[in-house]
Each structure stands twice: as structure tokens, then as C-alpha cells.
Scaffold this active site. Structure first.
Site, PDB file in Angstrom:
ATOM      1  N   GLN A   1      23.638 -27.935  55.365  1.00  0.00           N
ATOM      2  CA  GLN A   1      22.538 -28.759  54.853  1.00  0.00           C
ATOM      3  C   GLN A   1      21.870 -28.061  53.675  1.00  0.00           C
ATOM      4  OE1 GLN A   1      18.409 -29.410  56.376  1.00  0.00           O
ATOM      5  NE2 GLN A   1      19.170 -31.462  56.849  1.00  0.00           N
TER       6      GLN A   1
ATOM      7  N   GLU B   1      12.316 -36.895  55.613  1.00  0.00           N
ATOM      8  CA  GLU B   1      11.296 -36.064  56.272  1.00  0.00           C
ATOM      9  C   GLU B   1      10.225 -35.556  55.305  1.00  0.00           C
ATOM     10  OE1 GLU B   1      13.906 -36.695  58.014  1.00  0.00           O
ATOM     11  OE2 GLU B   1      13.249 -36.531  60.083  1.00  0.00           O
TER      12      GLU B   1
ATOM     13  N   TYR C   1      10.672 -34.151  52.338  1.00  0.00           N
ATOM     14  CA  TYR C   1      11.050 -33.014  51.496  1.00  0.00           C
ATOM     15  C   TYR C   1      11.227 -33.466  50.040  1.00  0.00           C
ATOM     16  CZ  TYR C   1      11.551 -30.098  55.662  1.00  0.00           C
ATOM     17  OH  TYR C   1      11.289 -29.386  56.807  1.00  0.00           O
TER      18      TYR C   1
ATOM     19  N   ARG D   1      20.892 -37.644  54.029  1.00  0.00           N
ATOM     20  CA  ARG D   1      19.899 -38.000  55.052  1.00  0.00           C
ATOM     21  C   ARG D   1      18.806 -38.809  54.385  1.00  0.00           C
ATOM     22  NH1 ARG D   1      17.678 -34.202  59.365  1.00  0.00           N
ATOM     23  NH2 ARG D   1      16.336 -35.560  60.596  1.00  0.00           N
TER      24      ARG D   1
ATOM     25  N   HIS E   1       7.043 -35.087  57.613  1.00  0.00           N
ATOM     26  CA  HIS E   1       6.442 -34.079  58.493  1.00  0.00           C
ATOM     27  C   HIS E   1       4.923 -34.216  58.570  1.00  0.00           C
ATOM     28  CE1 HIS E   1      10.082 -32.248  59.600  1.00  0.00           C
ATOM     29  NE2 HIS E   1      10.317 -31.599  58.474  1.00  0.00           N
TER      30      HIS E   1
ATOM     31  N   ARG F   1       1.233 -38.817  60.990  1.00  0.00           N
ATOM     32  CA  ARG F   1       0.419 -38.637  62.191  1.00  0.00           C
ATOM     33  C   ARG F   1       0.964 -39.512  63.319  1.00  0.00           C
ATOM     34  NH1 ARG F   1      -0.439 -34.105  61.734  1.00  0.00           N
ATOM     35  NH2 ARG F   1      -2.171 -33.981  63.173  1.00  0.00           N
TER      36      ARG F   1
ATOM     37  N   CYS G   1      17.996 -31.899  77.237  1.00  0.00           N
ATOM     38  CA  CYS G   1      16.864 -31.562  76.373  1.00  0.00           C
ATOM     39  C   CYS G   1      15.723 -32.489  76.767  1.00  0.00           C
ATOM     40  CB  CYS G   1      17.234 -31.769  74.907  1.00  0.00           C
ATOM     41  SG  CYS G   1      15.776 -31.745  73.849  1.00  0.00           S
TER      42      CYS G   1
ATOM     43  N   GLN H   1       9.070 -26.585  73.206  1.00  0.00           N
ATOM     44  CA  GLN H   1       8.407 -25.328  73.551  1.00  0.00           C
ATOM     45  C   GLN H   1       9.157 -24.080  73.093  1.00  0.00           C
ATOM     46  OE1 GLN H   1       6.933 -27.138  77.607  1.00  0.00           O
ATOM     47  NE2 GLN H   1       6.343 -25.006  77.519  1.00  0.00           N
TER      48      GLN H   1
ATOM     49  N   CYS I   1      15.782 -22.313  73.843  1.00  0.00           N
ATOM     50  CA  CYS I   1      15.610 -23.574  74.546  1.00  0.00           C
ATOM     51  C   CYS I   1      15.022 -23.317  75.923  1.00  0.00           C
ATOM     52  CB  CYS I   1      16.951 -24.294  74.683  1.00  0.00           C
ATOM     53  SG  CYS I   1      16.810 -25.762  75.714  1.00  0.00           S
TER      54      CYS I   1
ATOM     55  N   ARG J   1     -14.976 -23.880  79.037  1.00  0.00           N
ATOM     56  CA  ARG J   1     -16.089 -22.964  78.767  1.00  0.00           C
ATOM     57  C   ARG J   1     -16.000 -22.390  77.366  1.00  0.00           C
ATOM     58  NH1 ARG J   1     -15.106 -18.974  83.555  1.00  0.00           N
ATOM     59  NH2 ARG J   1     -13.107 -19.125  82.480  1.00  0.00           N
TER      60      ARG J   1
ATOM     61  N   TRP K   1      -1.236 -31.451  68.707  1.00  0.00           N
ATOM     62  CA  TRP K   1      -1.942 -32.504  67.978  1.00  0.00           C
ATOM     63  C   TRP K   1      -1.669 -33.881  68.597  1.00  0.00           C
ATOM     64  CZ3 TRP K   1       0.435 -36.632  65.502  1.00  0.00           C
ATOM     65  CH2 TRP K   1       1.818 -36.550  65.316  1.00  0.00           C
TER      66      TRP K   1
ATOM     67  N   GLU L   1      -0.862 -18.228  81.681  1.00  0.00           N
ATOM     68  CA  GLU L   1      -0.034 -18.868  80.652  1.00  0.00           C
ATOM     69  C   GLU L   1       1.377 -19.129  81.135  1.00  0.00           C
ATOM     70  OE1 GLU L   1      -0.870 -18.102  76.683  1.00  0.00           O
ATOM     71  OE2 GLU L   1      -2.822 -18.619  77.497  1.00  0.00           O
TER      72      GLU L   1
ATOM     73  N   ALA M   1       7.223 -23.324  82.247  1.00  0.00           N
ATOM     74  CA  ALA M   1       8.614 -23.350  82.699  1.00  0.00           C
ATOM     75  C   ALA M   1       9.509 -22.535  81.768  1.00  0.00           C
ATOM     76  CB  ALA M   1       9.087 -24.792  82.773  1.00  0.00           C
TER      77      ALA M   1
END
Ligand code: NAP
Ligand code: SF4
Length: 672
Positions: free
Chosen positions: A101, A165, A167, A215, A253, A256, A335, A340, A354, A562, A577, A655, A658
Site C-alpha cells: 500500500q 479515509e 488521506y 481504495r 479519520h 465523528r 476479531c 484494544q 490482538c 471522584r 470518544w 486496569e 481481557a
């Protein structure tokens, strides 16, 4: 007869015939930047061995100014060619095909040297771009064409030109970022000149045989994005300029609107590819939130596209197609679109991996060799850590007994899957369940293991997880106080609820409490309405003029913490977000900097700064105040002098998620 005849059918692009119709989409892994190209080669070779029809590499910068960040990988010199050659040789040795790419980031480059059609700063970068002059534009085109020629020298089967995306190429297409009045801006014919010239020059540089994937952004999801007529006009021009195939890009990217997160319905944008397909004569590829061979096969069978792009699913399981082809689809690690260990790592400058497959991008360093001696291993706790230990250890030839006091496996994953928008966790528990049916594993469910049960094992692994932390807020008679476990198991809360603790679980509980009816993740029309997504043939960029229209909240929810900071600051880098926006849309009142005084039948008394406590009138208070390690059994074993390993939440609860539990489990099981 295979269950996936369309997915497994060959297809010819350029002079290459691909083994099947799966494309491994481009992902930035960070491996190239380690400088250890044997790791890069091992990563891609594993996916080629696992049956990927066509692999697209992570984005490679065509020049310094186009790199996503300073020092981003590219293909600039002869030394780079030798490195890339190791990758292409490794993939070809496995019978695969691979294209490189070419990614020019334009104003998304995290660098003061970034360039763009116009000096319009992106909301996701601190650097205003420099406007290119005529000479500068010609240099970018020439550099992209040169990178393509170098890619062929390095043994690639072609290139993917990244045109979506948001770019560089995409930035020329829309007036949002292209304010030029010269030959590269203004009317659409001029705005699309750059991507079309890039494709024509790239084709000329590579010759007719190589694969050229373009793309294309089918829905920009930004104000003043492209219309459908513009998308089709571009697609036809790109075909004429020499592309072999069109890949689908969804959303800039800076949009929202979530486009790949777990709460996005599966194949939510496939209708766009389906609409493009009859407009061109070259093949089209569909993408976004496709993660099982069933979904991929269904899309191809319906004629939505000629190929299916999956990216993160190839991190979760490097043998995705090989398993599907062998009738072992139940063994494909799914997936869950959590981001994460992949995108959250990328955006934190860490190596990608992954959550469900810690070997991803660690192929050379984390291996599961057959054990020299088969051991008897007891694992206590069938949550993510315990299940992963059992699967890896049994896979290495050990005999594993897995205990859990619950009648089913899954631990806290069974709670996560109850959260609207986290339906993918069902598939993860199903996968673990299938894998635990391996011959070397004995399940002892509904049985609380005692030290006596653990006698006679060669190794004992304690993965007993966590217990909810009691924050110690005084509770008066008549008060309704629930734990997050109660709520996720369906306890009644009344119409006004306070959630104490705004970590990952507090957000999940708040989402569950405001939700009513069908989960939008399971209903694309509902989801689009919730996020204000229409189509580019209805609205420019595919954004509804009236904005998001979420379902009214089921109840009034207050989410509290708190710390005097914005709640949700510590959620996932790329998904936090979405959670914050989703709760805000549903009227959840989020407050930081509170002190809890007491809980009474009237509600929660709390104060801010030095004020006197005030009543927040609620019907129930839900405690989501973090976790403590569940070490009862481990402590007993310590007292009895029984050696054991402690992993997951039982080891460190703070914290815990998985990702860490599974990674720690896999690394331990690899050494037992
Ligand atoms: P957490 O993220 O550590 O949050 C605990 C919350 O409880 C914080 O908001 C904290 O805020 C509050 N708290 C801590 N001690 C307290 C006390 N003594 N009294 C009152 N409030 C207290 O833990 P979690 O929400 O239980 O989540 C556990 C882990 O699961 C997280 O690390 C997360 O990674 C994972 N998880 C992730 C997701 C996800 O979407 N990625 C979803 C769910 C869970 P204050 O101290 O400011 O009050
Ligand atoms: Fe998919 Fe999550 Fe793994 Fe990323 S970390 S590949 S999103 S399961």
C-alpha cells in the site's frame, strides 16, 4: 463441497490469479519500524500460509512529507528494497500474493512538514499543512509512481493506492479540504485530477501486468463530502486510468461516526459497494466489520462485491481461510472489533497485536512448541485467562483440567456480552467453548475447586479473576444499591439511576441502562439513524442534515467519578470518544470531581469541592468502582505451601482487561 464456494473461488487481477476472494486489508503494525524485517516477513508469511488471497501491506510512505509520522516506514532506497524483498519472498514461498500500500497522509501526517491541496488544518492533527504549488504536486505524483516501480523491484505483485479515509488523494476531492482555484481545484473534474493522474502514472510505472488496487472513499462521513455522482465519476475515471480493482474505503479519520468499532453492525456499509459494482467493469472489494467466513460468503453470494476485505480478522487468526476451507470455521478466533490491542496500540506508539491472539505480530518471539513431557495441569477459573491457558497448554500436548464454580465457561465475558453494542463477545465465548472441546482438556464446571482437588497435578494455575470493589459508601436502610453484575444480569433499577465509577464498566453499565429495544448493532437502519448516517446519494458525504437521531433513553442516568477530570478519559484511545458520544447523545449526565457521602432511600448524597452534600434523587445506585483480585484459593495454597501460578485478575486487578489476561495466560502456557 465447501461451505464457502464464493469466498474460496479464484479470481484474476492483472496477470495474477488469486487463490480465493479474501483480501487481507492494510494495517499499520509497527513491525517495520522495529527494523527487524524477519518479524515483518514472519507476520505476513503466516497469513499467506493461512490462505489470504491477496495481502495488502501496511501503508508505505512514498516520500518523507507523506509519511504518517516522522520515520514512518516507506520504500525510499535500495536498502529498503532488500528489506521488502524478504517479505515478498516469504509470502510467495507460501503461495500467496502481496501488494504494497502506498499511503500519502497529506494533512494527516503528524509532522510540521505535512503538505495538502490547501492550508486547512485537520481536527486530528496539530500541524497546519503547507499548500503545494504546481511543482510540489508534480513531485508527489512522481514520488508515488516511483514507489510503485520500487515495489515491483522488491517483488510485490503490485500496489494499493490509498485514496480514501481522508488521506492526501481524498483531500483533493472535496471542497472541505481543497480550496484551490488553479487546475487542481474548483470543479469536480479538476478536484479529481490528482487521484486520476496518480493512478495513470502508477500504472505507467508498473506496466500492464501488475495489480493496481485503488481504495476509493464510498462515503466520506464529513461535511461537504463527496456525492454519489462524484464517487461514480471518480470510479470510472480511475478504471480508465488503469486500476485493476477498486477497494472500498469508509469515512474519513476525522469523521465523528464510528466505522469499524465493535458497535458498528457487521457489513454495515456493504450496500455502498453493491451500488458501485454495476457502474464499473473491474472487480470491486467490500469492507468494514466483516469478520466471519459466513458473512463474507453471504456478501459474495448476494453479488455485493467480487472480493471481501478483512483486516483485523487476520490479526485474530492468521489461518482464517485455511480453517474455513478445511471445514474448521468454528476454530477461527474471532476479531471482536475491540481495537484494544491493534489500533489502540498503534495510536499509543506500541506494536500492534490482538486481544484474542497475543501471537499476532509476535510470531517469532511467542511460540507454542510441543511440550517435551506431557504434564497434568490444573487451571482454576474459566474466564479469559483460564480458558486461554487451557487451550494453549493442551495445544502443546499437556493434559489440562479446567475448574470453574459457574456452570458455564466465559467468566466476565458473559457479562460483557450483555452490553448493547458488545454482541461480538457472544462469538468470543462461543469460540472459547469450541476450543475447550479439545481432547486434552477436561472441564469441571459448577465445582468450586479446593486445595484437595489440586493434589497430584504437575502445575496449578490460579485464574480466579476479580471481585467488585466495595467503595465503602455508607448505606442507610431502604436504599437500593446494586453491583454492575446485578445490572448486567437484568436487575430492576427504576427510572433514575446513579452509577458510581466511570471506568470501562461504568460506561458499559450506563449504556445498558439507557438502552431500550433492539440493539442498533444488530439493526443497520437503526444504527445509521442513531449516528446520523444516510447515503451519499441522499446527502453529500452521507451525513443526515438533521444529525444523529438516537432512540430516547430508557431512563435518567448519572455517571460519576471522584477524579476531577472528564469521565471516560482513560477508555480506549480509538473507542473512548464513541462511548462518550453515545452516552452524551442519550442524555447521560457525566460528572467528575464528586465525593460520595451516603446512600439513602431518597438517593445518593454527594458533594463537589467544599460544598455541603446535596441529594441526587435516584431510585438506585450501581457500584462500578473497580475490582479487587479474587485470591481466596491462592492464599489457601500459599498457606499449604502448594506452588502455583497466578494470572489475570487474580494476579493484578487494577486496569485488568481481557487483553492483559489473555496475553499473560498465553505467555505462561507457552512455557509450562
Ligand atoms: P476502572 O476502569 O479502574 O474504573 C473504576 C472506577 O471506579 C473509576 O471511575 C474510579 O474513579 C472509581 N473508583 C475506584 N475506586 C473507588 C472507590 N473506592 N470509591 C468510589 N469510586 C472508585 O475499572 P472498571 O470500570 O471496573 O473496569 C475494569 C477494567 O475492565 C478496565 O481497566 C477496563 O480496561 C476493562 N473494561 C474495558 C472496557 C472497554 O470498553 N474497553 C469495558 C469494560 C471494562 P474515581 O477513582 O475517579 O472515582
Ligand atoms: Fe480484533 Fe480486538 Fe484483535 Fe484488534 S485487538 S484484531 S479489534 S480482536
Amino acid at each position: 463441497m465447501t461451505s464457502y464456494p464464493h469466498l474460496l473461488a479464484p479470481i484474476t487481477l492483472g496477470s495474477r490469479t488469486l487463490r480465493n476472494r479474501s483480501l487481507m486489508g492494510s494495517m499499520h503494525t509497527g513491525l517495520e519500524e522495529t527494523g527487524d524485517w524477519s518479524r515483518v516477513a514472519a507476520f505476513y508469511a503466516a497469513r499467506a500460509r493461512g490462505g489470504a488471497g491477496l495481502i495488502v501491506t501496511g501503508g508505505m510512505a512514498p516520500n518523507r512529507e507523506g509519511g504518517v509520522f516522522p520515520g514512518a516506514a516507506g520504500l525510499f532506497s535500495d536498502k529498503d528494497i532488500a528489506n521488502h524483498r524478504r517479505v515478498t519472498d516469504a509470502v510467495h514461498a507460501e503461495g500467496g500474493h502481496i501488494v504494497m500500500q502506498i499511503l500519502h497522509a497529506g494533512r494527516y501526517a503528524y509532522s510540521p512538514d505535512c503538505v495538502a491541496p490547501s492550508p486547512v488544518k485537520s481536527p486530528i492533527s496539530p500541524f497546519p499543512p503547507k499548500e503545494l504549488d504546481e511543482f510540489g504536486i508534480e513531485k508527489q505524483i512522481a514520488d508515488i509512481a516511483t514507489a510503485a516501480a520500487r515495489a515491483l523491484e522488491a517483488g510485490y505483485d503490485g500496489v494499493e493506492v490509498m485514496g480514501s479515509e481522508g488521506y492526501f488523494l481524498n483531500q483533493f476531492l472535496v471542497t472541505h479540504t481543497n480550496r484551490r482555484t488553479d487546475g487542481w481545484g474548483g470543479a469536480y473534474a479538476k478536484r479529481m485530477r490528482l487521484p486520476v493522474d496518480v493512478v495513470a502514472r502508477t500504472r505507467a510505472a508498473m506496466g500492464p501486468a501488475a495489480i493496481l488496487v485503488y481504495r476509493i472513499s464510498l462515503i466520506d462521513l464529513i461535511p461537504n463530502g463527496s456525492t454519489w455522482d462524484e464517487v461514480v465519476t471518480l470510479a470510472k475515471a480511475i478504471e480508465t486510468a488503469g486500476a485493476s480493482v477498486l477497494n472500498t474505503g469508509i469515512g474519513w479519520h476525522e469523521a465523528r461516526v464510528p466505522t469499524i468499532a465493535t458497535s458498528v453492525p457487521r457489513a454495515a456499509f456493504a450496500d455502498l459497494t453493491a451500488r458501485l459494482r454495476p457502474e464499473v467493469t473491474i472487480p470491486v472489494i467490500t469492507s468494514n466489520r466483516i469478520n466471519t467466513p459466513e458473512v463474507a460468503e453471504g456478501l459474495l453470494a448476494q453479488g455485493v462485491a467480487d472480493m471481501v476485505s478483512m483486516a483485523r480478522p487476520w490479526l485474530a487468526d492468521e489461518a482464517f481461510i485455511a480453517k474455513a476451507a478445511a471445514g474448521r470455521a468454528a476454530e477461527i478466533a474471532p476479531c471482536i472489533a475491540c481495537n484494544q490491542a491493534c489500533l489502540d496500540h498503534t495510536f499509543s506508539g506500541k506494536l500492534t497485536s490482538c486481544l484474542v491472539n497475543p501471537r499476532a505480530c509476535h510470531e517469532t518471539e511467542l511460540t507454542y512448541p510441543q511440550a517435551a513431557t506431557a504434564k497434568r495441569i490444573a487451571v482454576v477459573g474459566a474466564g479469559p485467562a483460564g480458558m486461554m491457558t487451557a487451550i494453549v497448554a493442551a495445544g502443546r500436548g499437556h493434559q489440562v483440567t479446567l475448574f470453574d464454580k459457574a456452570p458455564q465457561v466465559g467468566g466476565q465475558l458473559n457479562l460483557a456480552k450483555q452490553v448493547p453494542g458488545k454482541e461480538e463477545f457472544h462469538g468470543l465465548v462461543t469460540w472459547f467453548t469450541s476450543m475447550l472441546a479439545a481432547p486434552g482438556i477436561t472441564l469441571r464446571l459448577g465445582h468450586e475447586a479446593s486445595p484437595q482437588d489440586l493434589q497430584g497435578f504437575d502445575e496449578v494455575v490460579i485464574a480466579t479473576g476479580v471481585t467488585p470493589r466495595d467503595p465503602g459508601i455508607p448505606v442507610e436502610p431502604g436504599a437500593r444499591v446494586l453491583s454492575y453484575i446485578d445490572v448486567l444480569q437484568g436487575a430492576e433499577t427504576g427510572q433514575r439511576v446513579a452509577v458510581v465509577g466511570a471506568g470501562g464498566i461504568g460506561f458499559d453499565v450506563a449504556e445498558t441502562l439507557v438502552h431500550q429495544g433492539t440493539s442498533p448493532t444488530l439493526d443497520t437502519a437503526l444504527w445509521r439513524q442513531e449516528w446520523g448516517v444516510t447515503t451519499p446519494w441522499a446527502d453529500r458525504g452521507g451525513l443526515a442534515p438533521q444529525g444523529p437521531q438516537p432512540h430516547p433513553p430508557a431512563r435518567e442516568v448519572h455517571l460519576l467519578q471522584r477524579k476531577a477530570e472528564k469521565p471516560g478519559r482513560h477508555l480506549g484511545k480509538t473507542t473512548g470518544w464513541i462511548h462518550r458520544a453515545s452516552l452524551a447523545m442519550k442524555g447521560v449526565r457525566m460528572q467528575g470531581g464528586v465525593t460520595y457521602d451516603r446512600i439513602t432511600a431518597e438517593g445518593l448524597w454527594l458533594s463537589r469541592a467544599d460544598e455541603a452534600p446535596q441529594l441526587l434523587p435516584v431510585d438506585a445506585v450501581v457500584l462500578c468502582a473497580g475490582q479487587l483480585p479474587e485470591r481466596g484459593l491462592s492464599d489457601q495454597l500459599d498457606r499449604l505451601g502448594i506452588r502455583h501460578h497466578r494470572i489475570g485478575g487474580a494476579d493484578v486487578a487494577a486496569e485488568l482487561d481481557a487483553k492483559r489476561a489473555i496475553d499473560q495466560a498465553a505467555r505462561l502456557a507457552a512455557t509450562l
